[in-house]
Design an enzyme around this catalytic site. Structure first.
Site, PDB file in Angstrom:
ATOM      1  N   GLY A   1      19.776   2.523  24.106  1.00  0.00           N
ATOM      2  CA  GLY A   1      19.019   1.456  23.443  1.00  0.00           C
ATOM      3  C   GLY A   1      19.958   0.270  23.258  1.00  0.00           C
ATOM      4  N   ASN A   2      19.646  -0.601  22.299  1.00  0.00           N
ATOM      5  CA  ASN A   2      20.458  -1.807  22.128  1.00  0.00           C
ATOM      6  C   ASN A   2      21.944  -1.485  21.920  1.00  0.00           C
ATOM      7  OD1 ASN A   2      20.962  -4.666  21.707  1.00  0.00           O
ATOM      8  ND2 ASN A   2      21.253  -4.113  19.569  1.00  0.00           N
TER       9      ASN A   2
ATOM     10  N   GLY B   1      22.529   7.742  24.856  1.00  0.00           N
ATOM     11  CA  GLY B   1      21.544   6.859  24.223  1.00  0.00           C
ATOM     12  C   GLY B   1      21.762   5.451  24.751  1.00  0.00           C
TER      13      GLY B   1
ATOM     14  N   LYS C   1      16.339   2.279   3.338  1.00  0.00           N
ATOM     15  CA  LYS C   1      15.797   2.510   4.678  1.00  0.00           C
ATOM     16  C   LYS C   1      14.291   2.628   4.588  1.00  0.00           C
ATOM     17  CE  LYS C   1      17.791   3.303   8.752  1.00  0.00           C
ATOM     18  NZ  LYS C   1      19.161   2.935   9.138  1.00  0.00           N
TER      19      LYS C   1
HETATM   20  N1  GLU Z   1      19.707  -0.412  11.224  1.00  0.00           N
HETATM   21  C1  GLU Z   1      21.092  -0.787  11.184  1.00  0.00           C
HETATM   22  C2  GLU Z   1      21.938   0.316  10.561  1.00  0.00           C
HETATM   23  O1  GLU Z   1      21.522   1.447  10.489  1.00  0.00           O
HETATM   24  C3  GLU Z   1      21.290  -2.135  10.514  1.00  0.00           C
HETATM   25  C4  GLU Z   1      20.834  -2.185   9.105  1.00  0.00           C
HETATM   26  C5  GLU Z   1      20.829  -3.595   8.529  1.00  0.00           C
HETATM   27  O2  GLU Z   1      21.310  -4.515   9.174  1.00  0.00           O
HETATM   28  O3  GLU Z   1      20.344  -3.728   7.418  1.00  0.00           O
HETATM   29  O4  GLU Z   1      23.052   0.106  10.207  1.00  0.00           O
END
Ligand code: GLU
Length: 415
Positions: free
Chosen positions: A218-219, A216, A105
């Site tokens: 968002g998308n 929430g 992350k």
């Molecule tokens: N941000 C999304 C998650 O937390 C997708 C992560 C990704 O596709 O690498 O799962």
């Protein structure tokens, strides 16, 4: 929101799973810390001519099962520990859906809502310049997360390709279709969650056409509003919130109109025919299914006992604290934990990497079918662990994920 340290929560979850799996001390120690952390600063020339310095991180949590995978957040409350926790959860998430990937992350401490497009582009490109040597299709592959999106990904991909002097679209996922994106990515997180809700309804005998609420917008929240009706054949969306407020309509909102309103006005607040309610009212609404799709720690011991939903489908990362987990379990609320419920996004990200690597792209129905298959299988492997180990769903999902990662670490001779 209480001041929980999400990484402490994540580490405690590992200990709980490790106890049941009888993991040795070295394996527990290895799994309790990130493998690699990069902290850097990004100087950005702002529109008023001044230069502002932003603090940024990228963390590879564990790569025993494959290259690190996980989003990049732009957020005003970002700390190293929020990113450690999110990177850790990505590790179990990719393992639960059995993808050949690890977890990672990234994040930037910033207030994206107060920045212009040009400033955001400079920040995104600066992020990649700071971290490019640590990324790669066989090393670490970012994606969007809170307050980043496909446009952010194109800027980042373009900067990366400029640095390495070659096309490498698979180095970031959730890109627009024209530059190596995949069909079905926009819906992926919500679709995965709704698929697991469908399975849970069958097992529990819950009516999927009953009421649902979304915290929430968002998308993930927006797409869940639409897909719940599309995939489960109906349902009444009665309560919704976003960062600016919360609204209620006992007769139900038209999800399409609500999404359009949000996208044009920037918020759901003031949607015609809605009554304003508090943020907590959304979580506590009298519904069959609740989708937490905002940030960490919104369901805590303060409000968990008031949750009336039969199924809680966690589209957000880490929305429930450990104390709240116990309360929900004792109250027979069926929680579909984040590392399972929100795994659709990274699953389709993986499909995007695969398509980018051989430059041949699948039709949308192929993406949907493969996603549905992966999530259904993962849901049932977690169900089996619930029954076999007699534990609550989050612990069961952790057991599935942690066991797979621990085994890969052992096979490699790391522990
Ligand atoms: N941000 C999304 C998650 O937390 C997708 C992560 C990704 O596709 O690498 O799962």
């Amino acid at each position: 929101m209480e001041s929980y340290n999400s990484f402490n929560v994540a580490q405690k979850q590992i200990l709980d799973a490790a106890k049941i799996l009888n993991l040795d001390a070295a394996t527990i120690d290895l799994l309790s810390w990130p493998q690699n952390e990069v902290k850097f600063t990004i100087p950005v020339r702002m529109d008023n001519g001044s230069v502002k310095i932003f603090h940024a991180w990228r963390i590879r949590y564990n790569t025993a099962r494959g290259p690190a995978k996980g989003g990049i957040r732009f957020h005003p409350d970002e700390t190293v520990d929020t990113i450690r926790a999110l990177a850790c959860w990505m590790t179990w998430k990719t393992a639960v859906v059995d993808l050949p990937l690890g977890g990672g992350k990234g994040g930037v401490l910033c207030d994206p809502k107060s920045m212009s497009l040009r400033e955001l582009e400079n920040l995104s490109r600066g992020y990649i310049r700071g971290v490019a040597e640590h990324l790669g299709i066989d090393k670490d592959i970012p994606a969007p997360d809170v307050y980043t999106n496909p446009q952010t990904m194109v800027w980042m991909m373009d900067e990366y390709e400029t640095i390495v002097h070659r096309h490498q679209p698979g180095v970031l996922t959730d890109k627009p279709l024209q530059v190596g994106g995949t069909q079905g990515r926009r819906d992926a997180t919500a679709r995965g969650g709704v698929v697991t809700v469908g399975e849970a309804c069958k097992i529990l005998g819950v009516n999927p056409k009953g009421k649902y609420a979304i915290q929430g917008f968002g998308n993930a929240g927006q797409r869940a509003a639409l897909l719940h009706q599309e995939l489960l054949g109906g349902g009444t969306l009665v309560a919704v919130s976003d960062s600016r407020g919360a609204i209620y309509n006992p007769k139900g909102f038209n999800p399409k109109e609500l999404v359009t309103y949000k996208l044009t006005s920037g918020s759901i607040v003031g949607f015609p025919g809605s009554a304003p309610i508090s943020h907590d009212d959304v979580l506590e609404a009298d519904v069959e299914v609740l989708y937490p799709a905002a940030l960490e720690n919104s369901i805590s011991e303060r409000n968990a006992s008031k949750i009336k939903a039969k199924i809680v489908c966690e589209l957000a990362n880490g929305p429930t604290t450990p104390e709240a987990d116990e309360i929900l379990y004792n109250n027979r609320v069926h929680v579909i934990p984040d590392i399972l419920a929100s795994a659709g996004g990274v699953t389709v990200s993986y499909f995007e990497m695969v398509q980018d690597s051989y430059s041949f792209f699948w039709d949308e129905d192929v993406v949907h079918q493969r996603l549905d298959q992966k999530l259904t299988k993962a849901y049932h492997s977690v169900q089996e662990a619930i029954k076999e180990k007699k534990v609550h769903p989050r612990l069961a999902a952790m057991i599935v994920g942690v066991a797979r990662v621990a085994e890969a670490c052992k096979l490699r001779g790391w522990v």
